[in-house]
Write an enzyme that holds these catalytic residues in place. Structure first.
Site, PDB file in Angstrom:
ATOM      1  N   SER A 138       0.825  -1.203   0.000  1.00 35.73           N
ATOM      2  CA  SER A 138       0.000   0.000   0.000  1.00 35.73           C
ATOM      3  C   SER A 138       0.860   1.254   0.000  1.00 35.73           C
ATOM      4  O   SER A 138       0.553   2.232  -0.683  1.00 35.73           O
ATOM      5  CB  SER A 138      -0.925  -0.005   1.227  1.00 35.73           C
ATOM      6  OG  SER A 138      -1.853  -1.063   1.119  1.00 35.73           O
ATOM      7  N   ASN A 139       1.963   1.238   0.759  1.00 36.85           N
ATOM      8  CA  ASN A 139       2.816   2.418   0.791  1.00 36.85           C
ATOM      9  C   ASN A 139       3.643   2.572  -0.471  1.00 36.85           C
ATOM     10  O   ASN A 139       4.271   3.590  -0.683  1.00 36.85           O
ATOM     11  CB  ASN A 139       3.727   2.367   2.013  1.00 36.85           C
ATOM     12  CG  ASN A 139       2.916   2.621   3.265  1.00 36.85           C
ATOM     13  OD1 ASN A 139       2.537   3.742   3.534  1.00 36.85           O
ATOM     14  ND2 ASN A 139       2.587   1.565   4.002  1.00 36.85           N
ATOM     15  N   LYS A 169      -0.499 -10.533   7.114  1.00 35.50           N
ATOM     16  CA  LYS A 169      -0.245  -9.185   7.613  1.00 35.50           C
ATOM     17  C   LYS A 169      -1.600  -8.610   7.958  1.00 35.50           C
ATOM     18  O   LYS A 169      -2.429  -8.408   7.073  1.00 35.50           O
ATOM     19  CB  LYS A 169       0.428  -8.329   6.529  1.00 35.50           C
ATOM     20  CG  LYS A 169       0.518  -6.851   6.927  1.00 35.50           C
ATOM     21  CD  LYS A 169       1.097  -5.947   5.852  1.00 35.50           C
ATOM     22  CE  LYS A 169       1.126  -4.509   6.395  1.00 35.50           C
ATOM     23  NZ  LYS A 169       1.627  -3.523   5.417  1.00 35.50           N
ATOM     24  N   GLY A 221       0.378  -5.229  11.135  1.00 34.60           N
ATOM     25  CA  GLY A 221       0.477  -4.482   9.887  1.00 34.60           C
ATOM     26  C   GLY A 221       0.765  -3.012  10.073  1.00 34.60           C
ATOM     27  O   GLY A 221       0.763  -2.250   9.115  1.00 34.60           O
TER      28      GLY A 221
END
Lengths: 293, 293, 293, 293
Positions: free
Chosen positions: D44-45, D163, D188
């Site tokens: 996501s990052n 996660k 997470g």
């Protein structure tokens, strides 16, 4: 100008999950002859998230070549990325779409504040060769575009309308109130088509149009003729089956219903699965219940 | 039979937070002369949660004695406890209420499944000397009563209607579809009054009736006369001020608006606080905007 | 000073739904001899929303007279009204409570912004003769008190702690970070007791203490002795039964489990109903599973 | 076997929004020398939703060629389509990933019931040449995978871990309880790293590792050495900056913080925008506050 009733067509898949263009052709022929004003290609009911980009381009081209020239084709061109969305709008324009239906980006829900969304849609509208229709779909995106944001975006010369699937009739009223006469306010679900018309909606884009296109159009014509009691009766009649093929059981139910009514739904692509036998019976019963089966 | 437009009256408090019966009398006199069909006493806008039981009984009695005998008084009799609710229904009946408006118990949200709610309302309706009107108010209770549950409860001879404040117009359509002609389906907020009428609502209970009773009634009469365009214009006009005095700023804004329009709002009871000066200006602007100030 | 493990005791009802003081006495005797540091009277597990005010006062008095003088009694004094809450704090103080556990008012969710809540708790704390313990319980109230609001309120000399039942361990960490050493930060559920201790919680108020008081206390002592692996094993062991008697099936399950373990749960008051036979078997299996039955 | 602390690396973009491989190289060099056990690529990052497929493949290849051979690379291979996800797992395997991190498909939220998700992950795991790590991320997907579903999937020989970014510490405890010793349970988010370790997590994948990799690893080592008080102090210290660069202001804040600490964040891709100057000051203050700037 865009008005009336559109349906977001399904993408029929064969047993091996490839796009079944034969089935698609069959559906396009039927919808071409219906009372619908147009179709939306690669909308939520078109399982657009399950097609890769190459498939999407081929799919659009096929629809343009096989759908009535007298009706409109709107194309869903949403990507989370601004750049990819712009690129797709250009491609869709080239292929013959009259407008692009664009969702708010929604993966980073926390980051999608109104300013970010405003800039995204403005950037897309600035660059798109075809008009943009906003697509508010909180059920799938987890983001609601406020009437205030929509009114602000409606001032952009290349943003011409909205499909609002929030189901919030007050929000729809506010959008009608805060935008010009020629801004296309569309209900996004047949479940509240008549109420939406009452407060000024100019039409609708409804999944139900895949199976009952003329009935959906009939709600509009009855309303326009002032036959409110008949319109109400039809609206009430449509609510159950509409629920089943949208919020209730979704695309697999819509495809199953198509199969029952002479269209070709095909199977959905995984992770979606064909409707189970018992759910199929529920859909069948609902169709029989309103006398269309 | 219950139909038309009701308003859930506010409870005006004096500076020391005691009930100001003088102000209440003033409002009851004005509402008695309005087009309203009746009032709801101790509804959400009546700050019923801030009154102790003794105050509630006195308040009802005063309203019965000071409101037009030609109009109806419905009383909110909700408690989380089944026993307390039943007891209160009996007291309200004795005092002259025509019906009791009853919320689902909602503190233990996890425990309030449909079966528990079904039994609660059945128990209350079995024992209440006056008819029960269900009160679906998810915004305050955190619990939505499904159309299925409502249809099931509607079969009870002493459950005669519902005020649905969910704002879900499809749910309202389903309730109309699944209940008998004489089951009273009321919209719970003026924001969607016209759409609700379109799909068969028999009236509404609207906070807005505290300040614009005749305008709310006018939406109904225009609809009934088939003057849809005028009805739409009025509905659209009412949306902004309605939002401000309900979802937007709540009871403090409603009370402030009452003060501006010749009613007597009084102050709210703590923890609610009188509307701040800048918010008061927003309310004033909205009232001026539609020409009633 | 308040620290350690408290349990919010249940209110046992007889078959006719009256309070069964015999059963209550039985429980108080057992809990007096347990490792618990105290009890909470009229908390969420005490079905406080189902008791009228007179019953509440009698109930408190009985507990004060029948519970160990060496342990603390905290009383839940929440009402939606500020005035009624203050009045109740004074009564509870008179009856012998060491502190009052106070929920945020929550009926008008839209109106309960942080400023309104700040003023409410400040008003209550200003007037209460006994210290206030904040009670954050979003699952039941629909309102989460932010760590920022809590830190602000913690500065009030008569607000001494918080029971946080949000389950948000990061929020709990922030509360520990932003309040003084002597501000009592309590986990509100045994499901995350050990994690809460790890980041600095000073104890907990846990429904599970009604049936497994010593096991809950054991988690704390193992943690304090640095026996982390044993603490973890016990924590993991407690999670299933804790879920069943709180979020899973709530008060009816807690009362059923009490009956199985030598306590006297009694029946719940309506609208709650005694646990069904099949759910009772699930509870029984969970208790057997961890070897306490 | 996968354990310890991983960071989901950001994708640095140049001013023209192209991937800036120079900046990426700089970061990979630093992270190679850090205490981290590995990195997650296209998490996501990593703004994976903003890269087209071709870019993703190049990005993975670059990372494999430029990151320490002694540490692991996990690749995010999620697509909404089962087929596309499988295809991507195969490509990632070929390029050198040790495992694939896979989100639940989430566009059709209503259709993603536990059975559908079970089948999707099973289909992917059956075909993927590398082990699958489940990725529960309700904040972005709007879907929470229950501990029951996770336990069921954990039985698949090619599904090796999870996660969990839900932040629900009880759920994490249940996952630890219901899966075998060798199932990799990862927190997470660094906000609850210590609590997660306490109840049995085997490590974490944390965005904070992009700026404070060694501090994150230090929480683990302090915990393993039984230095609980020090671990708590560090955990509490990390909460504020962690909030700012994840839930608070997201990727733009993380990239800004990287720039401040000697890494190369680059700009985010649209619709995300570089952090505004005033928010940048907030991030700077938080970093100074804990003495790392």
């Amino acid at each position: 100008m865009i008005k009336g009733i559109y349906t977001p067509i399904v993408t029929p898949f064969a047993e091996d999950e490839s796009i079944d263009y034969g089935k698609l052709k069959h559906n396009l022929d039927l919808l071409s002859k219906s009372d619908l004003d147009g179709i939306v290609v690669l909308g939520s009911n078109g399982e657009f998230v399950y097609l890769n980009h190459k498939e999407k381009l081929e799919f659009i081209e096929f629809c343009v070549n096989n759908f009535s020239k007298e009706k409109n084709i709107i194309v869903g061109t949403s990507y989370d990325s601004t750049i990819e969305t712009i690129k797709f709008c250009k491609e869709a324009a080239q292929l013959g779409a009259v407008a692009a239906l664009v969702l708010p980006p929604h993966y980073y829900k926390g980051g999608m504040n109104e300013e970010v969304l405003y800039m995204h849609f403005t950037d897309v509208a600035d660059e798109s060769p075809i008009p943009i229709m906003l697509y508010n779909m909180p059920g799938n995106t987890g983001i609601n575009m406020s009437s205030k944001l929509i009114a602000r975006l409606a001032k952009h010369p290349n943003i011409v309308g909205i499909k609002d699937t929030s189901g919030n009739i007050v929000q729809l009223t506010e959008i009608v109130r805060d935008t010009d006469e020629d801004f296309v306010v569309f209900a996004g679900n047949a479940g509240y088509l008549l109420p939406a018309l009452t407060i000024g909606a100019r039409g609708a884009t409804v999944a139900l149009g895949n199976i009952l296109p003329n009935e959906c159009c009939k709600v509009v014509s009855l309303f326009q003729e002032g036959k409110l009691e008949e319109a109400k009766e039809l609206q009430v009649k449509l609510v159950e089956i509409n629920f089943l093929v949208t919020g209730g059981m979704g695309v697999p139910a819509l495809k199953a219903a198509m199969d029952m009514l002479g269209y070709e739904g095909g199977i959905p692509r995984r992770p979606l699965r064909p409707l189970s036998e018992d759910k199929r019976e529920v859909v069948k019963a609902a169709l029989k219940n309103i006398g269309v089966l």
